[in-house]
Design an enzyme around this catalytic site. Structure first.
Site, PDB file in Angstrom:
ATOM      1  N   SER A 267      27.453   1.940 -28.910  1.00 52.36           N
ATOM      2  CA  SER A 267      28.004   3.171 -28.354  1.00 52.36           C
ATOM      3  C   SER A 267      27.381   4.384 -29.061  1.00 52.36           C
ATOM      4  O   SER A 267      26.164   4.477 -29.169  1.00 52.36           O
ATOM      5  CB  SER A 267      29.530   3.147 -28.467  1.00 52.36           C
ATOM      6  N   ASP A 359      28.985  -1.479 -17.685  1.00 55.15           N
ATOM      7  CA  ASP A 359      29.519  -0.579 -18.715  1.00 55.15           C
ATOM      8  C   ASP A 359      30.093   0.677 -18.061  1.00 55.15           C
ATOM      9  O   ASP A 359      29.386   1.415 -17.372  1.00 55.15           O
ATOM     10  CB  ASP A 359      28.387  -0.212 -19.675  1.00 55.15           C
ATOM     11  N   HIS A 394      31.234  -2.395 -21.801  1.00 58.33           N
ATOM     12  CA  HIS A 394      30.784  -1.590 -22.935  1.00 58.33           C
ATOM     13  C   HIS A 394      30.962  -2.306 -24.269  1.00 58.33           C
ATOM     14  O   HIS A 394      30.096  -2.241 -25.132  1.00 58.33           O
ATOM     15  CB  HIS A 394      31.568  -0.277 -22.951  1.00 58.33           C
TER      16      HIS A 394
END
Length: 448
Positions: A267, A359, A394
């Site tokens: 991330s 994601d 994600h």
């Protein structure tokens, strides 16, 4: 390293059931459930088998555990025994429950908050020096464990560890750097890793502990939301000098090979991993980039370590019709302010990019495309290894971690539900495959 534990069930509990007398009288041996190894690292697959059951009979296998917050998590699957009265989760197919098909570790990645429990949770280990204890049980018939109508034929309790025996955990509060260093057993020197997570903040240790269990000296770094960091805890208040100091701290350790250090980030930690590798004056041996972005959504803090604007997360929030937050839209490369983009053309080491194509937290595919384009234009395509997973979201974690499609996330002054994306079985497969590829990538670039 691990012994086999067998716990035999008590068929006396089933005297009230119609089939219980048949089960008890037709079999001399009580049902047995085994797990091997019963004590293992979190990324190790275990074999779960039931024996001494009636042939061609329906059974349910259930996993239950309490997380460190006290919440109950569970998963279950329906199987039919074979002609020999046995069931083997490594080879047999689930016919219903938390997952379908042949999924040897489905009872682990399929764990979810139990019905009636607190929803919107994400399972993350806080104390890596203790294991998850997972209670696995075998039940007669195709049932739902939460209905309370079924008793256990046999049980076994497994331990799932992030931290192998002999791994050392060292708190780091040095030169302004806040983190935790995990060292493998032995004197070293070991190849090193700098580990960074996303904008949720705090200090997450479990992935670093697992890397140390696999032979890497791993420093997990906090850069936001920690009481020992400067500035308001809900803001981003450290700059390039902070990350440079963290990398150099790792280099200076006697237990670490200063010439073999990689960086991993997921991330926003992915963006930071690229920034450190290209703009901080350090020379990592490789970078692993998981569902990240090529740019910061806000002006990166100045060199003195403080951002004049700060960052609390709400600048990039988009709410859908259900009131859930989707970060993806704000992370498209087309929305990037050019000055906020990392200088990828400066990359001088191998880069592994892991992409979850479902994601919803980051525009991962589009950011990976931009990485490819920039490196191609710079004549550096040979540095890139890209792996994409269609049903992954994600939160790509180490293998067999439960899939979390949505969870609560703190955006001051409130908690909101964030959509992360992913489909359970596909996401689980992506975690298992990407972890193996990651270890191979690190082996190639940090050990050879």
């Amino acid at each position: 390293m691990i012994s086999l534990l067998m716990v035999r069930g008590n068929l006396g509990r089933f005297q009230h059931a119609v089939g219980a007398v048949r089960w008890q009288s037709s079999r001399k041996q009580a049902p047995v459930l085994t797990a091997a190894p019963v004590r293992a690292l979190i990324d190790e697959q275990i074999s779960i088998k039931g024996r001494f059951l009636p042939p061609h009979s329906p059974v349910t296998v259930c996993a239950r555990m309490h997380c460190e917050d006290g919440d109950l998590w569970e998963a279950f699957a329906h199987y039919n025994t074979n002609a020999g009265g046995a069931v083997n989760l490594t080879t047999d197919h689930s016919l219903g429950g938390s997952y379908l098909g042949c999924e040897p570790m489905g009872l682990f990645w399929g764990l979810q908050p139990a019905p009636g429990g607190r929803q919107g949770s994400r399972l993350r280990k806080k104390d890596v020096e203790t294991p998850y204890q997972v209670h696995i049980s075998l039940m007669e018939g195709h049932v739902s464990p939460s209905d309370g109508k079924s008793s256990e034929l046999a049980v076994v309790t497994t331990e799932r560890w992030y931290m192998a025996p002999g791994v050392r955990r060292i708190e780091i509060r040095q030169n302004g750097v806040i983190g935790t260093l995990f060292l493998p057993p032995g004197p070293g020197p070991f190849p090193g890793l700098l580990d960074m997570w996303g904008m949720g903040g705090g200090l997450l240790e479990y992935r670093a502990a697992l890397f140390a269990s696999r032979g890497y000296a791993c420093l997990t770094l906090s850069y936001k939301g920690h009481k020992d960091l400067p500035g308001p805890p809900d803001q981003f208040n450290v700059g390039d000098s902070y990350f440079r100091s963290a990398f150099q701290l790792l280099q200076d350790r006697d237990e670490v090979d200063a010439d073999r250090i990689g960086i991993i980030g997921i991330s926003y930690g992915g963006y930071l991993s690229l920034r450190i590798a290209t703009q901080c004056g350090v020379n990592p041996s490789c970078v692993v980039f998981i569902n990240g972005t090529v740019a910061s959504p806000f002006p990166f803090p100045e060199e003195d370590g403080f951002s004049k604007l700060g960052y609390s997360g709400d600048q990039t929030c988009h709410f859908n019709d259900q009131g859930q937050v989707v970060f993806r839209e704000s992370t498209f490369p087309a929305h990037v302010v050019p000055e906020h983009r990392v200088k990828l053309e400066n990359l001088a080491c191998p880069l592994m990019v892991i992409v979850g194509e479902d994601d919803l937290g980051t525009a991962s595919c589009e950011n990976a495309d931009m990485i490819e384009e920039i490196l191609k234009s710079a004549g550096k395509s040979h540095l890139l290894s890209r792996f994409s997973y269609p049903d992954a979201g994600h939160l790509i974690e180490p293998p067999y971690a439960p899939h979390t499609r949505a969870s609560y996330f703190s955006i001051k002054p409130q908690k909101v539900m964030i959509l992360w994306g992913g489909q359970p079985a596909g996401h689980a497969a992506a975690q298992e495959d990407s972890w193996k590829k990651m270890l191979d990538f690190l082996e190639t670039n940090l050990r050879r």
